[in-house]
Design a protein around this motif. Sequence first.
Motif, PDB file in Angstrom:
ATOM      1  N   MET A   1       0.841  -1.197   0.000  1.00  0.00           N
ATOM      2  CA  MET A   1       0.000   0.000   0.000  1.00  0.00           C
ATOM      3  C   MET A   1       0.873   1.243   0.000  1.00  0.00           C
ATOM      4  O   MET A   1       1.924   1.268   0.631  1.00  0.00           O
TER       5      MET A   1
ATOM      6  N   GLU B   1      -4.774   5.222   2.154  1.00  0.00           N
ATOM      7  CA  GLU B   1      -4.057   4.057   1.652  1.00  0.00           C
ATOM      8  C   GLU B   1      -4.520   3.768   0.228  1.00  0.00           C
ATOM      9  O   GLU B   1      -5.720   3.703  -0.038  1.00  0.00           O
TER      10      GLU B   1
ATOM     11  N   PRO C   1      -3.600   1.102  -3.111  1.00  0.00           N
ATOM     12  CA  PRO C   1      -2.827  -0.079  -3.517  1.00  0.00           C
ATOM     13  C   PRO C   1      -1.599   0.337  -4.336  1.00  0.00           C
ATOM     14  O   PRO C   1      -1.719   1.098  -5.296  1.00  0.00           O
TER      15      PRO C   1
END
Length: 109
Positions: A52, A63, A65
């Motif tokens: 993340m 956050e 990916p």
Amino acid sequence: MPKKRQLVITRSSRATGGSPGELASMGPMANVLSSLALYNTAPDGSRRNTGMEVLWGPGMVLEIPAGVDEVSQVLATITDDDIALPVLMRACKALGWAMTDVETGRSFG
């Protein structure tokens, strides 16, 4: 200590003309990061192996990916509602994004 609130930020279906619930791209990672930087939200520069990208902002932690070309959603953990929500609402309005409360399912934007 108050309970932390979590919101999922996505591209607004109204902005894309798509159907509600359909995840549209918010843009390339670099564009999303530069857009969030305008709202005093950015990575702290440390390297993590969590998968993340962690960004810190006023009253919130975001956050995203890591390693994706196109960002479709961002998880926001709100640590201070009074500070974070006005910033997120301004950003979402300006960028055509929407927020959904994870716990209640209510959407904003």
